[in-house]
Design an enzyme around this catalytic site. Structure first.
Site, PDB file in Angstrom:
ATOM      1  N   GLY A  85       0.835  -1.006   0.142  1.00 39.06           N
ATOM      2  CA  GLY A  85       0.017   0.051   0.118  1.00 39.06           C
ATOM      3  C   GLY A  85       0.706   1.072   0.084  1.00 39.06           C
TER       4      GLY A  85
ATOM      5  N   GLN B 249       2.938   9.989   1.350  1.00 41.41           N
ATOM      6  CA  GLN B 249       4.272   9.168   1.338  1.00 41.41           C
ATOM      7  C   GLN B 249       5.153   9.790   0.140  1.00 41.41           C
ATOM      8  OE1 GLN B 249       2.411   5.137   2.203  1.00 41.41           O
ATOM      9  NE2 GLN B 249       4.456   5.075   2.938  1.00 41.41           N
TER      10      GLN B 249
ATOM     11  N   CYS C 204       6.118  -0.372   7.005  1.00 40.92           N
ATOM     12  CA  CYS C 204       5.837   0.599   6.098  1.00 40.92           C
ATOM     13  C   CYS C 204       7.004   1.168   5.147  1.00 40.92           C
ATOM     14  CB  CYS C 204       5.228   1.750   7.002  1.00 40.92           C
ATOM     15  SG  CYS C 204       4.983   3.488   6.263  1.00 40.92           S
ATOM     16  N   LEU C 205       6.599   1.633   4.019  1.00 39.24           N
ATOM     17  CA  LEU C 205       7.531   1.839   2.933  1.00 39.24           C
ATOM     18  C   LEU C 205       8.429   3.180   3.417  1.00 39.24           C
ATOM     19  CD1 LEU C 205       6.049   1.121  -0.475  1.00 39.24           C
ATOM     20  CD2 LEU C 205       7.632  -0.147   0.659  1.00 39.24           C
TER      21      LEU C 205
ATOM     22  N   HIS D  35      -4.121   1.595   7.820  1.00 37.93           N
ATOM     23  CA  HIS D  35      -2.841   2.044   7.920  1.00 37.93           C
ATOM     24  C   HIS D  35      -2.433   3.111   6.763  1.00 37.93           C
ATOM     25  CE1 HIS D  35       1.785   1.271   7.965  1.00 37.93           C
ATOM     26  NE2 HIS D  35       1.677   1.958   6.905  1.00 37.93           N
ATOM     27  N   GLU D  36      -2.978   3.045   5.658  1.00 30.89           N
ATOM     28  CA  GLU D  36      -2.904   3.919   4.697  1.00 30.89           C
ATOM     29  C   GLU D  36      -3.865   5.168   5.179  1.00 30.89           C
ATOM     30  OE1 GLU D  36      -0.453   3.358   2.794  1.00 30.89           O
ATOM     31  OE2 GLU D  36      -0.283   1.422   2.996  1.00 30.89           O
TER      32      GLU D  36
ATOM     33  N   HIS E 265      -1.938   7.501   7.121  1.00 28.26           N
ATOM     34  CA  HIS E 265      -1.009   8.455   6.371  1.00 28.26           C
ATOM     35  C   HIS E 265      -1.745   9.659   6.122  1.00 28.26           C
ATOM     36  CE1 HIS E 265       2.676   5.996   6.116  1.00 28.26           C
ATOM     37  NE2 HIS E 265       2.136   5.142   5.749  1.00 28.26           N
TER      38      HIS E 265
HETATM   39 NI    NI Z   1       2.992   3.216   5.587  1.00 31.31          NI
END
Ligand code: NI
Length: 173
Positions: A49, A54, A95-96, A137-138, A141
């Site tokens: 995701g 991000q 997480c990226l 989670h997204e 963000h």
């Molecule tokens: Ni993340």
């Protein structure tokens, strides 16, 4: 046709990760191009995701693919949680924007979300399991929240110093 350009992903503790995203005003050519680049960036980084936040775009847009085959992209524009199950479970997340760090976060087991898809069509998504976790989670963000903020201040500070150190070393290299 050239492959879509990859976008740089912000790394925690970059303060831009804490900006609150604004609603997407129109699902137009600009948004289509952004979706394409975000999907390419997510697949390239082996993520499941990616939120626009991000990649330093502060609009309510998420791309997700939790399939094993990596060919089931989902786009959520202006997502709103209609319902979240009171039953929660703690599961390991990464997480990226927080490379190499995995830790337990408690999330609702199931959610119902209303969002526009990549064509601007309103959809209702009933999600459970990994997809439900990923959506929560997204969506965090988009509110400027990174998963490490659910951890204890001690753990969070350790992660912060580790990442700052790694980023400094990467710059020097
Ligand atoms: Ni993340």
């Amino acid at each position: 046709m050239n492959p879509p350009l990859l976008l740089p992903i912000l790394s925690y503790p970059d303060p831009r990760l804490h900006k609150v995203a604004k609603p997407v005003q129109a699902v137009d050519e600009r948004i289509h191009a952004l979706i394409e680049r975000m999907l390419a960036t997510m697949y390239d980084a082996n993520g499941i995701g990616l939120a626009a936040t991000q990649v330093d775009v502060h609009e309510r847009l998420i791309v997700i693919d939790v399939s094993e085959t990596r060919d089931q992209p989902m786009v959520l524009i202006n997502p709103e949680i209609e319902w979240a199950s009171p039953e929660k479970r703690k599961g390991e997340e990464g997480c990226l924007s927080v490379p190499g760090i995995y830790d337990g976060v408690e999330r609702s087991l199931a959610v119902r979300v209303r969002a526009l898809d990549g064509q601007g069509v309103e959809r209702t998504i009933e999600a459970e399991g990994m997809l439900a976790v990923c959506i929560q989670h997204e969506m965090d963000h988009l509110m400027g929240k990174v998963f490490v903020e659910y951890l204890s201040p001690l753990k969070r500070d350790r992660i912060k110093s580790k990442l700052v150190k790694a980023q400094r070393e990467a710059q020097r290299a």
